[in-house]
Design an enzyme around this catalytic site. Structure first.
Site, short mmCIF file in Angstrom:
data_model
loop_
_atom_site.label_atom_id
_atom_site.label_comp_id
_atom_site.label_asym_id
_atom_site.label_seq_id
_atom_site.Cartn_x
_atom_site.Cartn_y
_atom_site.Cartn_z
N HIS A 160 10.01 -5.27 -5.06
CA HIS A 160 8.73 -5.07 -5.77
C HIS A 160 9.00 -3.71 -6.32
CE1 HIS A 160 4.68 -3.54 -6.25
NE2 HIS A 160 4.09 -4.33 -5.56
N ARG A 196 -1.49 -0.71 -11.48
CA ARG A 196 -1.44 -1.26 -12.60
C ARG A 196 -2.38 -2.17 -13.12
NH1 ARG A 196 4.07 -4.03 -11.69
NH2 ARG A 196 3.55 -3.38 -9.70
#
Ligand SMILES: Cc1cc2nc3c(=O)[nH]c(=O)nc-3n(C[C@H](O)[C@H](O)[C@H](O)COP(=O)(O)OP(=O)(O)OC[C@H]3O[C@@H](n4cnc5c(N)ncnc54)[C@H](O)[C@@H]3O)c2cc1C
Ligand code: SF4
Ligand code: SF4
Ligand code: FES
Lengths: 560, 268
Positions: free
Chosen positions: A188, A208
């Site tokens: 990740h 995000r």
């Protein structure tokens, strides 16, 4: 614990969404080595599974018209993740637990299975111990469903909890079941990197999704300079459009920060390598900047990302509504696992089923965020139903007493060992640390043939050390003992990852090789299968991917 | 890098004592890091329950310098420099060292009736709820079941009323169900009787230790107490209850009327 949400084409936020788009997104994300039948079932059944949770009391965030709200996530074309702030996993666990309490299910808390028992070819039970008292326990079973999660603890930097020690993959392998796609490990892009004690803890992609941007130490938004060809048509080429996308503008394209995880992780690695990283060896993730766009940004961030706000305040003394975070890649998920039948989730051993992260197939070479929670809902239900059917149709297998005695003897061996000839003895923790360090360095985000061959040699030495590990004390809640037993699982799976990674001579999804940096169409025509040969050695086989039916090919063509 | 001394409880239900361990400490470390370091180098068999190391799973509860806290969310630099004491929660039976048997909480949960939704609002078997109406319930559902509130509550801790009183955690749980906009169950009789809500005398100690900052007393227990009082001691209220329909707190949402006759089964 899962934060971002559960992916399901409910089409509550964007009515252009449907199972076909979700299917195409999942296949594109997995670079087309996914089990297409699983991807189809998953996309079709996920919405019903999410609604089922609501009927059982889950309280998802709402749209203005009162339906389940959905958010944007990497690789999903439309806002698709049903969520509860950034604590979706907790909501799911609690809903299932509270529902289960009233279903007459008998739960054996804090029990660890150490081996699966077999009667000839089929499974006949499981053998383990309760952690609290350390007593052995035998479970006779006509069918067994593995749902033991992932393998993150094979690596030094990971978002996974201590339980992610690859037990299920290894139990299945030892019982003769095939594993598949083990080379595909997901790193990740955004784990915490400072202070050192929190290294690896996840910073949800939701940051995000809500408008957070990635910056290098020069303040450049580096993701704009590396958008891959197959995503160019769907990716914004300027910050303004990216922002509008995160705020729900249906005509805007997604910002490059929301490209797939494998890609974003490598871009971060490149920045760091090129000397443009942040002070502690990562890059900056900035959500505070949205105050330029929203009047009540600080409140908005706290409302949308409460756990993240809390996590950074408490663990890093950092207010994410004011300052950027420092982040870097962290081992997060394994796409590979037990090879199962697409419909029934049965492994190659009759009576053994696997669902969730421990199973392979759905995600191909890279999993999209949110597709794991939907995976375990859809295939957990299927595995349960088919396991129940199998149990009804078969008699109980015979339990072999010698299997049990062997397993018990092996489990207790670390207590009985005496220090080596020179009086030295090694506890399990150091071996585990060294293994994690080795896997991180030699079979990590960027791989080379030479290093992986080195890893195989190291693994043989770890086997030696593992056989000599000494454990002290009693059997009650003895963490040292548990760690010693986990070691063997970690070693088995580390070897499977390494061998599969050596075999795949290309770069695809989570598997990136510096010596074969490109995708190779010929290599994309099969999956790599790992199994145990009669002599106990680990064998690798290439399994051709079956031809996709016309109607699914058409969907992929349409959505290109 | 400096060092610090930790006084950690070692022992089981038969007895035990504090043992001092000195270990290196670095910037940003939490108590759980120190316990792990001690476990890895000096006391391999030190029993300690943990899972996420991020304040999400609620499994690393302990008493640190006498205060119920999560070990993974307690930074060393917020504690006084002298030796740091770590001991297990006192309200629950000790298994070993820092690990207690919290299974009573799961047993007690069974006393509270399960979620019972009204029929779906829409023909496709789904419901409509306004965010404003679920905010309160979402606060309660943040609970990570660390049981620190149960540990600190004097009714359970000092008076050992585990058979009569379900404790603050389960009152939060009951409140989440009672205030769920879709729920149609009536839990007030059992709250009064088997859950023993009357034992709580609103000291608010539970609220103070909740790592999720749930306002346990003000938002969950007091409103439940008021409902119980209305139900059982107010004859007019009691009559009204017989005739009123049970509703949520009331923001209006447009709902397709055809859906109102759907059975809950349609949703699953
Ligand atoms: C920090 C984080 C955030 C995430 N966020 C998201 C997200 O937003 N959306 C998403 O889709 N996915 C997310 N994921 C991925 C997703 O949460 C996991 O893949 C998923 O929870 C796996 O579920 P599972 O049911 O397969 O296994 P788990 O939920 O991990 O359960 C495995 C269980 O098996 C038990 N077990 C293991 N070994 C044994 C044994 N030998 N004997 C007995 N029991 C055993 C373990 O104790 C554990 O309880 C996230 C993962 C992490 C780590
Ligand atoms: S407020 Fe009530 S439940 Fe909370 S600690 Fe005090 S007596 Fe216990
Ligand atoms: S209410 Fe708070 S203190 Fe009590 S169990 Fe839940 S999270 Fe822990
Ligand atoms: S380890 Fe999960 S809350 Fe502390």
């Amino acid at each position: 614990m899962a934060e971002g949400g559960v992916a399901a084409a409910l089409a509550n936020v964007d009515d252009r969404d449907n199972w076909r788009v979700h299917f195409a997104d999942t296949m594109r994300g997995g670079q087309y080595v996914n089990d297409w039948r699983m991807a189809e079932l998953h996309a079709k059944e996920a919405p019903d599974r999410v609604r089922e949770l609501e009927a059982w009391g889950a309280v998802f965030d709402r749209t203005p018209d009162g339906r389940i709200l959905q958010r944007n996530f990497g690789g999903h074309r439309y806002p698709r993740l049903a969520h509860v702030g950034d604590r979706t996993g907790l909501e799911m666990i609690r809903t299932l637990q509270d529902h289960g309490i009233h279903q007459g299910i008998q739960v054996h808390m804090e029990h660890t299975i150490v081996t699966l028992l077999k009667d000839g070819e089929r499974v006949s039970g499981a053998f383990g111990y309760d952690r609290e008292r350390g007593r052995f326990k035998l479970f006779r079973a006509k069918a067994v469903v593995l749902a033991t999660g992932g393998i993150g603890r094979a690596y030094k930097i990971t978002s996974n909890s201590w339980e992610y020690t690859a037990d299920g993959q290894s139990l299945a392998y030892n019982a003769g079941a095939e594993l598949m796609d083990m080379e595909f490990v997901q790193f990740h892009p955004t784990g915490m990197i400072w202070p050192p004690s929190v290294m690896g803890i996840l910073v949800t992609e939701g940051v995000r999704g809500e408008g957070g941007i990635l910056l290098n130490k020069n303040g450049e938004r580096f993701m704009f300079s590396s958008i891959p060809e197959n995503y160019r048509a769907q990716t914004a080429d300027n910050p303004e459009e990216g922002w509008r996308y995160t705020q729900g503008d249906k005509n805007a394209k997604r910002p490059p920060e929301l490209l797939t995880r494998d890609h974003v992780s490598r871009c971060i690695m490149n920045e760091v390598k090129a000397g443009r990283g942040s002070p502690h060896g990562g890059v900056f993730l900035d959500i505070a900047w949205i105050k330029e766009k929203l009047p009540n940004a600080a409140e908005h961030i706290k409302k949308k990302l409460p756990s993240m706000y809390h996590q950074f305040m408490q663990l890093a003394n950092l207010d994410i509504t004011k300052e950027p975070m420092e982040v870097g890649p962290t081992t997060h998920y394994i796409m590979g696992g037990v090879r199962v039948n697409s419909e029934t989730q049965m492994a190659s051993v009759p009576g053994l089923f696997a669902a969730g992260e421990v199973a392979a197939g759905l995600h191909g070479s890279n999993r999209l965020g949110g597709n794991s929670l939907s995976d375990l809902l859809v295939f957990g239900k299927r595995a349960g139903e088919f396991a129940a059917k199998f149990a009804k149709e078969h008699n109980a297998g015979v339990i072999d007493q010698t299997q049990i005695e062997e397993a018990a003897g092996e489990a207790l061996a670390p207590f009985d060992r005496t220090p080596g000839a020179n009086g030295s003895s090694e506890g399990p923790y150091q071996v585990q640390y060294d293994l994690q360090e080795m896997m991180q360095n030699l079979v990590g985000i960027v791989r080379y043939q030479r290093e992986m061959e080195q890893a195989l040699k190291e693994l043989a030495k770890f086997q030696e050390r593992c056989r000599k590990v000494v454990v002290h004390g009693h059997r009650e809640y003895n963490s040292g003992w548990h760690t010693a037993l986990d070691l063997q699982h970690l070693l088995t799976v580390s070897e499977a990852i390494t061998r599969a990674a050596i075999e795949r001579k290309e770069s695809r999804g989570g598997h990136f090789r510096d010596d074969y940096p490109n995708k190779d169409a010929a290599e994309g025509k099969f999956n790599i299968v790992v199994h145990r040969a009669g002599d106990g050695s680990m064998q690798i086989r290439r399994e051709p991917i079956p031809e996709m039916p016309e109607y699914l090919k058409q969907i992929i063509e349409e959505m290109k | 890098m400096s060092t610090a001394t930790f006084r950690i409880w070692r022992g089981d239900s038969a007895g035990g004592q504090f043992v001092d361990y000195t270990t290196k400490v670095a910037e940003g470390m939490v108590v759980l890091d120190a316990v792990h370091a001690i476990q890895a180098t000096q006391a391999n068999d030190l029993a300690c329950r943990w899972n996420c190391k991020a304040g999400r799973c609620g499994s690393c509860s302990a008493e640190i310098n006498g205060r119920p806290r999560l070990m993974c969310m307690t930074r060393l630099d917020e504690l006084p420099d002298e030796s740091i004491t770590v001991e297990p929660m006192k309200t629950f039976p000790l298994i070993r060292d820092l690990v207690t048997d919290v299974s009573w909480n799961y047993q007690a949960k069974k006393k509270i009736k399960k979620f019972k939704p009204r029929p779906p609002d829409a023909p496709d078997g789904t419901w409509r709820m306004a965010q404003a109406d679920v905010d309160r319930v979402q606060e309660f559902r943040k609970c990570i079941e660390c049981f620190l509130c149960q540990d600190v509550c004097h009714v359970l801790r000092d008076h050992n009323k585990l058979a009569e009183f379900v404790g603050p955690r389960l009152l939060v749980f009951a409140a989440a169900l009672e205030m769920h906009p879709l729920d149609t169950e009536d839990r007030l009789p059992e709250l009064k009787r088997s859950a023993g809500i009357g034992y709580c005398n609103i000291t608010k100690c539970c609220t103070k230790v909740c790592p999720e900052n749930i306002k346990i007393t003000d938002n969950a227990i007091i409103p439940l107490k008021e409902r119980v009082v209305d139900e059982f001691y107010d004859p007019l209220g009691w009559l009204w209850k017989l005739v009123r329909p049970k509703t949520g707190s009331g923001s209006e949402l447009k709902v397709p009327s055809s859906g109102l006759s759907q059975s809950p089964k349609a949703a699953v």
